[in-house]
Design a protein around this motif. Sequence first.
Motif, short mmCIF file in Angstrom:
data_model
loop_
_atom_site.label_atom_id
_atom_site.label_comp_id
_atom_site.label_asym_id
_atom_site.label_seq_id
_atom_site.Cartn_x
_atom_site.Cartn_y
_atom_site.Cartn_z
N ILE A 48 -7.81 16.90 -1.83
CA ILE A 48 -8.65 18.00 -2.31
C ILE A 48 -10.04 17.89 -1.69
O ILE A 48 -10.60 18.87 -1.20
CB ILE A 48 -8.77 17.99 -3.86
N TRP A 49 -10.60 16.66 -1.73
CA TRP A 49 -11.92 16.46 -1.14
C TRP A 49 -11.91 16.83 0.34
O TRP A 49 -12.81 17.53 0.82
CB TRP A 49 -12.37 15.00 -1.31
N MET A 61 -26.63 11.45 8.80
CA MET A 61 -25.65 11.13 7.76
C MET A 61 -24.71 12.31 7.56
O MET A 61 -25.16 13.41 7.30
CB MET A 61 -26.37 10.80 6.46
N THR A 62 -23.42 12.07 7.67
CA THR A 62 -22.47 13.15 7.47
C THR A 62 -21.97 13.14 6.03
O THR A 62 -22.24 12.22 5.25
CB THR A 62 -21.25 13.00 8.39
N ARG A 63 -21.25 14.21 5.71
CA ARG A 63 -20.72 14.33 4.36
C ARG A 63 -19.67 13.26 4.08
O ARG A 63 -19.46 12.86 2.95
CB ARG A 63 -20.08 15.72 4.21
N PHE A 64 -19.01 12.78 5.14
CA PHE A 64 -17.98 11.77 5.01
C PHE A 64 -18.57 10.47 4.45
O PHE A 64 -18.03 9.88 3.50
CB PHE A 64 -17.35 11.52 6.38
N ASP A 65 -19.68 10.04 5.02
CA ASP A 65 -20.36 8.82 4.58
C ASP A 65 -20.78 8.94 3.11
O ASP A 65 -20.64 8.01 2.34
CB ASP A 65 -21.63 8.57 5.39
N THR A 66 -21.33 10.11 2.77
CA THR A 66 -21.84 10.31 1.42
C THR A 66 -20.74 10.11 0.39
O THR A 66 -20.95 9.48 -0.65
CB THR A 66 -22.39 11.75 1.25
N PHE A 67 -19.57 10.67 0.69
CA PHE A 67 -18.46 10.55 -0.24
C PHE A 67 -18.08 9.08 -0.43
O PHE A 67 -17.91 8.61 -1.55
CB PHE A 67 -17.26 11.35 0.28
#
Lengths: 194, 194, 194, 194
Positions: free
Chosen positions: B60-61, C1-7
């Motif tokens: 989902i993410w 910083m990408t959204r991938f890292d944040t997650f």
Amino acid sequence: MTRFDTFCDGVFAIAITLLGLEMKIPTFDTSNAIGLGWALLEQWPVHVAFLTSFFIILVIWNLHHRLFKLIRGVNKPLFFANGLLLFAVTVIPFTTNLVAEYFNSSHRAIAMMVYACQSFPVGFGFVGLLQVTIRYPEVRKPGVEVKRLRAWHRKMWITSCFFVASFILVFIEPYLSLGIIFGAAVYWSLAKTY
Amino acid sequence: MTRFDTFCDGVFAIAITLLGLEMKIPTFDTSNAIGLGWALLEQWPVHVAFLTSFFIILVIWNLHHRLFKLIRGVNKPLFFANGLLLFAVTVIPFTTNLVAEYFNSSHRAIAMMVYACQSFPVGFGFVGLLQVTIRYPEVRKPGVEVKRLRAWHRKMWITSCFFVASFILVFIEPYLSLGIIFGAAVYWSLAKTY
Amino acid sequence: MTRFDTFCDGVFAIAITLLGLEMKIPTFDTSNAIGLGWALLEQWPVHVAFLTSFFIILVIWNLHHRLFKLIRGVNKPLFFANGLLLFAVTVIPFTTNLVAEYFNSSHRAIAMMVYACQSFPVGFGFVGLLQVTIRYPEVRKPGVEVKRLRAWHRKMWITSCFFVASFILVFIEPYLSLGIIFGAAVYWSLAKTY
Amino acid sequence: MTRFDTFCDGVFAIAITLLGLEMKIPTFDTSNAIGLGWALLEQWPVHVAFLTSFFIILVIWNLHHRLFKLIRGVNKPLFFANGLLLFAVTVIPFTTNLVAEYFNSSHRAIAMMVYACQSFPVGFGFVGLLQVTIRYPEVRKPGVEVKRLRAWHRKMWITSCFFVASFILVFIEPYLSLGIIFGAAVYWSLAKTY
């Protein structure tokens, strides 16, 4: 996006997800074939309380988001007004749980009273945030019109008065009290803010 | 990355980590030397439910991530469609727990029914998000082709229909129902989206 | 910083904070004046397990951080290798709790075995992440030297072998097994990576 | 904003929200009409402990935020000093719960002792962070005056001494001990730092 917003968003995201954690799986007479389905239906106040609080936090986050789009710097008064709001949000899972547990009992009024109480710091937190934004020009982004902020501030005051009313109405009709709080959330999810 | 994405990512990250929190350490006859190992094996539905839900939230993410790469602004309909999706995600730890608890009992069908129910807002949340992205040009980034969004939207509709089927199939074969939901997750983790 | 890292950071931050949540306040003979102090001392495996797992997650986060500094894009294999690592991290609060509960009992070996098991997806998750970074040039940033990645990859393989050894050693000496896992965390907190 | 800050903010946000989760709904004689209200009033140490710890984490976050505005890179000593601070923060929900549970019992002194203990890594974590920032020029942003950092560092040392004093004072007067910790939080929420 500043680090200030990120922290607040973290608190909102955690509070909204923790609501789900408070929903306990029901206990019931396991010899009954449809026992689980019945038990899940019987604990409807839990589901309604969860849904209501989920929607309320979603709207608070949305309002916070819309307000902080107009802000460029954080000073001490803004920090404290924001702290008041965050405080209210972290308390929501607890009060939701309280209402879910005691809505179908003779303690409904007191549980709803605590739930209504928690809406005060939400309302007055936003009133405070707007007041700080209006008073300190260094807080708001250049080009933000004070006049429009004032209109928002006024509507926030009226909402806070409704929250106080919902607190008093608990003793007359808990359903009406819950309706006012939910109604305020619906209003702000649709209302124009700035 | 906008603040909107960050908030959603927060909810996804918390829900996925809370799954682990729902796994309780087993109780057992402590006089038995290999009691703990046995107890851990015996609660295999807990581990399978945890793994399945972990994978589902991850997908989902990932899908949310891929969709929001194409979006530049958030309007009201998008906010509500997204709220529906977030709602489904915050409910997953609860339904996972329910299935883990009652899969090895006569209440399996009802537990699985609730688990299948929770897949509806996931499917229709994505359908809604795509529909809004297709209808409102101000929401999507310039250069995003509506044609390719439509193909994605159509596949999402079909997935949602499978979710409804998995709900009905619960009464015939709970394993098949679980298989459909898990299969949809595998499909979307590999499928081309845009 | 990408959204991938944040997650991923979200998952790490939540797992590390949830460790504290697993520490239950002790129950004890309340008639004893120093009962609480004694009870807190007696549950030392809880505190040691908490500290060890806290340090392990901190080091995993740090390694992940250092690796993703070299990465510019996420492809499917990287997504799955990363998913394996995240899975291991979300399981840590559960296994920590298990060790804390059963370390001072005859079930110590089995509890430690599960704890050692959880280190496999950590080791092989990192091995996978590095392998993907080495194989696909589109994943790593321009200028990143494959030679140095290979050295890191080799050391990660050796660490994973130590984890497998720690699993086997559980049956001979649980303390040694715990020592290997903790030692690996200390090594990687100090080792040069790239 | 670097990834380092985000991770720390995540930990702060989760710890502050988990405080609310520790507040259990009270159990009481349900035959009594105002039982719930009374039970909520009777557990006042829970509410006071929650409020105090909420405020303390808010101030720690704020101080961390202000310090990291002056930092441009993270080296190993900074990583470990920061780890010490994060450790203290993740422990706060546990110690808060302990104080809340045993404040109205004969075990108050020991519970408060643990609470005071937890303030040591907070104080010395900040002392360490400042020391690293002063010693390594590559850590701080260009233009940051070491003289002003030294003044902050000195005040942090004094605060840490007060924390040690609060630990000793537990045996004489637990209220005074709590007062010192809360007073330090109020001081730093208002004090000039840089």
